[in-house]
Design an enzyme around this catalytic site. Structure first.
Site, PDB file in Angstrom:
ATOM      1  N   ASP A 130       0.829  -1.210   0.000  1.00 35.70           N
ATOM      2  CA  ASP A 130       0.000   0.000   0.000  1.00 35.70           C
ATOM      3  C   ASP A 130       0.867   1.266   0.000  1.00 35.70           C
ATOM      4  O   ASP A 130       2.104   1.199   0.033  1.00 35.70           O
ATOM      5  CB  ASP A 130      -0.934  -0.059   1.226  1.00 35.70           C
ATOM      6  CG  ASP A 130      -2.299   0.547   0.947  1.00 35.70           C
ATOM      7  OD1 ASP A 130      -2.416   1.365   0.024  1.00 35.70           O
ATOM      8  OD2 ASP A 130      -3.241   0.196   1.689  1.00 35.70           O
ATOM      9  N   GLU A 189      -1.101   1.811  -5.172  1.00 34.13           N
ATOM     10  CA  GLU A 189      -0.700   3.213  -5.099  1.00 34.13           C
ATOM     11  C   GLU A 189      -1.840   4.125  -5.516  1.00 34.13           C
ATOM     12  O   GLU A 189      -1.678   5.342  -5.568  1.00 34.13           O
ATOM     13  CB  GLU A 189       0.575   3.377  -5.950  1.00 34.13           C
ATOM     14  CG  GLU A 189       1.272   4.702  -5.928  1.00 34.13           C
ATOM     15  CD  GLU A 189       0.733   5.637  -6.982  1.00 34.13           C
ATOM     16  OE1 GLU A 189       1.091   6.827  -6.940  1.00 34.13           O
ATOM     17  OE2 GLU A 189      -0.070   5.216  -7.836  1.00 34.13           O
ATOM     18  N   TRP A 190      -2.991   3.531  -5.841  1.00 34.12           N
ATOM     19  CA  TRP A 190      -4.259   4.226  -6.138  1.00 34.12           C
ATOM     20  C   TRP A 190      -4.234   5.040  -7.437  1.00 34.12           C
ATOM     21  O   TRP A 190      -5.094   5.890  -7.658  1.00 34.12           O
ATOM     22  CB  TRP A 190      -4.701   5.118  -4.973  1.00 34.12           C
ATOM     23  CG  TRP A 190      -4.428   4.548  -3.628  1.00 34.12           C
ATOM     24  CD1 TRP A 190      -4.783   3.288  -3.202  1.00 34.12           C
ATOM     25  CD2 TRP A 190      -3.751   5.162  -2.524  1.00 34.12           C
ATOM     26  NE1 TRP A 190      -4.368   3.090  -1.909  1.00 34.12           N
ATOM     27  CE2 TRP A 190      -3.733   4.236  -1.467  1.00 34.12           C
ATOM     28  CE3 TRP A 190      -3.180   6.418  -2.335  1.00 34.12           C
ATOM     29  CZ2 TRP A 190      -3.149   4.505  -0.231  1.00 34.12           C
ATOM     30  CZ3 TRP A 190      -2.590   6.698  -1.113  1.00 34.12           C
ATOM     31  CH2 TRP A 190      -2.579   5.749  -0.081  1.00 34.12           C
ATOM     32  N   GLY A 191      -3.201   4.836  -8.254  1.00 37.90           N
ATOM     33  CA  GLY A 191      -3.176   5.518  -9.547  1.00 37.90           C
ATOM     34  C   GLY A 191      -2.618   6.927  -9.531  1.00 37.90           C
ATOM     35  O   GLY A 191      -2.487   7.560 -10.579  1.00 37.90           O
ATOM     36  N   ASP A 208     -10.122   3.613  -3.487  1.00 41.81           N
ATOM     37  CA  ASP A 208     -10.826   2.396  -3.071  1.00 41.81           C
ATOM     38  C   ASP A 208     -12.231   2.291  -3.665  1.00 41.81           C
ATOM     39  O   ASP A 208     -12.953   3.277  -3.765  1.00 41.81           O
ATOM     40  CB  ASP A 208     -10.944   2.356  -1.542  1.00 41.81           C
ATOM     41  CG  ASP A 208      -9.599   2.106  -0.888  1.00 41.81           C
ATOM     42  OD1 ASP A 208      -8.570   2.082  -1.604  1.00 41.81           O
ATOM     43  OD2 ASP A 208      -9.576   1.949   0.342  1.00 41.81           O
TER      44      ASP A 208
HETATM   45  C1  GLA Z   1      -6.038   1.316   1.502  1.00 39.50           C
HETATM   46  C2  GLA Z   1      -6.162   0.330   0.333  1.00 39.50           C
HETATM   47  C3  GLA Z   1      -7.283  -0.651   0.625  1.00 39.50           C
HETATM   48  C4  GLA Z   1      -6.989  -1.402   1.929  1.00 39.50           C
HETATM   49  C5  GLA Z   1      -6.777  -0.409   3.071  1.00 39.50           C
HETATM   50  C6  GLA Z   1      -6.267  -1.089   4.330  1.00 39.50           C
HETATM   51  O1  GLA Z   1      -7.183   2.117   1.598  1.00 39.50           O
HETATM   52  O2  GLA Z   1      -6.405   1.014  -0.873  1.00 39.50           O
HETATM   53  O3  GLA Z   1      -7.445  -1.573  -0.434  1.00 39.50           O
HETATM   54  O4  GLA Z   1      -5.855  -2.204   1.751  1.00 39.50           O
HETATM   55  O5  GLA Z   1      -5.843   0.601   2.715  1.00 39.50           O
HETATM   56  O6  GLA Z   1      -6.049  -0.206   5.363  1.00 39.50           O
END
Ligand code: GLA
Length: 402
Positions: free
Chosen positions: A156, A189-191, A212
């Site tokens: 993450d 890394e969410w992009g 997410d």
């Molecule tokens: C981030 C990630 C999620 C999950 C949470 C856990 O938000 O994007 O997929 O793994 O952390 O805390």
């Protein structure tokens, strides 16, 4: 003469050794992993921090008993909150109450069922839930994971302050490779830093393209702290447009884990969710409680014809090929030359949707056999186009085979 031959042999042996070592140091191992999008289960979407040895073992049992293993699901992945601290040597410590027999025992159990074991950590100082992160402990942690039998690491991006994303993920990949165990690297890394541009180069096998997912049909709202965003399923789908060329065997765009069965959408919407993930060649990581699924949810997650689209060995990601307001056509080229097609109706009432052969990259005069992947039946042969009536929030998913 004999001595010089010995010298030649010794030089040769050293060369072989050096070549072997340098081959280990590159990404030959990691790029041979995840040749089709990874399939499995992850604890986060349903259980968040409420993870334990008993629950995880129960989920692994359920993956086998429900037929999900037979359908191709493989990884049992523990997300955040399994870890509580580091010991005086810096070793990561699993929660002794929740994992009383330690992480290796969990991995051994998962492996005894013929499944694979995944864990979660973070490139920064702390995970998103505030547990110890991997920063500064990458090689130590990788060795520990290897000793536990870990097959998959989700890494993450919380609490990374000024860290460079590409360098940080290259570092953990190098550490995983140095551990000697083949471990899938899931970049989370969410992009933000466009991981599709560098994820493959640093040995990532999949990378999140967005924030997410939430268990809802559409919409995107900011988190309470003002950061972006909790995304509905369609908000995630819209963010995949333009990314298809970056995916392929061993390296996938990851639009996040499945919410199917978690209760926020109806079954029609969950069928759309699964169909779109398959067209996108997305990792299929279930996020529901596998121990007590309704039959309808089980049938969505184990639809082998839809899974075959996701897992097509050519590894092409599908694309949105037509959009007219709420009506969309998505298509994915398959190895046998056929197309998988999703007709998606995002709107509030039933509508007719047409996929033309031009949309699919076929000449108009071509005659092709159409098969419905949810009804499991042949719909006959058509020429030039295929059309169907699609209910609100539903899909019709077919293969078109010339
Ligand atoms: C981030 C990630 C999620 C999950 C949470 C856990 O938000 O994007 O997929 O793994 O952390 O805390």
């Amino acid at each position: 003469m004999k001595t010089s031959r010995r010298v030649v042999a010794a030089v040769f042996a050293v060369l072989v050794l050096v070549t072997g070592l340098s081959a280990q140091g590159n990404n030959t191992t990691s790029s041979a992993l995840a040749l089709t999008p990874p399939m499995g289960w992850n604890s986060w979407n349903k259980f968040a921090c409420n993870v334990s040895e008993d629950m995880i073992k129960g989920m692994a049992d359920a993956m086998v008993k429900s037929g999900m293993k037979d359908a191709g699901y493989q990884y049992v992945n523990i997300d955040d909150c399994w870890q509580v601290s580091r010991d005086s040597n810096g070793n990561i410590v699993a929660d002794p109450q929740r994992f009383p027999h330690g992480m290796k025992a969990v991995g051994d159990y998962i492996h005894s069922l013929g499944l694979k074991f995944g864990v979660y950590s973070d490139a920064g100082s702390k995970t998103c839930a505030g547990r110890p992160g991997g920063l500064g402990h990458e090689y130590q942690d990788a060795l520990q994971y290897a000793a536990w039998g870990v097959d998959y690491l989700k890494y993450d991006w919380c609490n990374t302050t000024t860290q460079d994303a590409k360098a940080s993920y290259a570092n953990i990949r190098a550490a995983l490779d140095a551990s000697g165990r083949a471990i899938v690297l899931s970049i989370c890394e969410w992009g933000t830093a466009k991981p599709w541009l560098w994820g493959k180069e640093v040995g990532g096998n999949l990378w999140r393209t967005t924030g997410d997912i939430s268990d809802k049909w559409e919409g995107s709202t900011k988190w309470p702290d003002g950061t972006c965003c909790s995304n509905g399923m369609l908000a995630i789908v819209d963010q995949q447009v333009g990314l298809a060329s970056y995916a392929g065997p061993g390296h996938w765009n990851d639009p996040d884990m499945l919410e199917i069965g978690n209760g926020g959408m109806n079954d029609t919407e969950y069928r759309s969710h699964f169909s779109l993930w398959a067209i996108l060649a997305a990792p299929l990581i279930a996020g529901n409680d596998l121990r007590n699924m309704r039959p309808e949810i089980h049938d969505i997650l184990t639809n082998k014809e839809v899974i075959a689209v996701d897992q097509d060995p050519m590894g092409r990601e599908g694309e949105r090929v037509a959009k007219n307001g709420d009506l969309e056509v998505w298509a994915k080229q398959m190895k046998d030359g056929s197309r998988a097609v999703v007709l998606l109706n995002r709107g509030g009432s039933e509508k007719e949707i047409t996929a033309t052969w031009e949309d699919l990259g076929y000449p108009n005069h071509l005659t092709a056999a159409v098969r419905d992947l949810w009804q499991h039946k042949e719909l006959g042969k058509v020429t030039g186009k295929f059309l169907a009536t699609v209910a609100s929030h539903a899909v019709v998913m077919v293969t078109v085979k010339p």
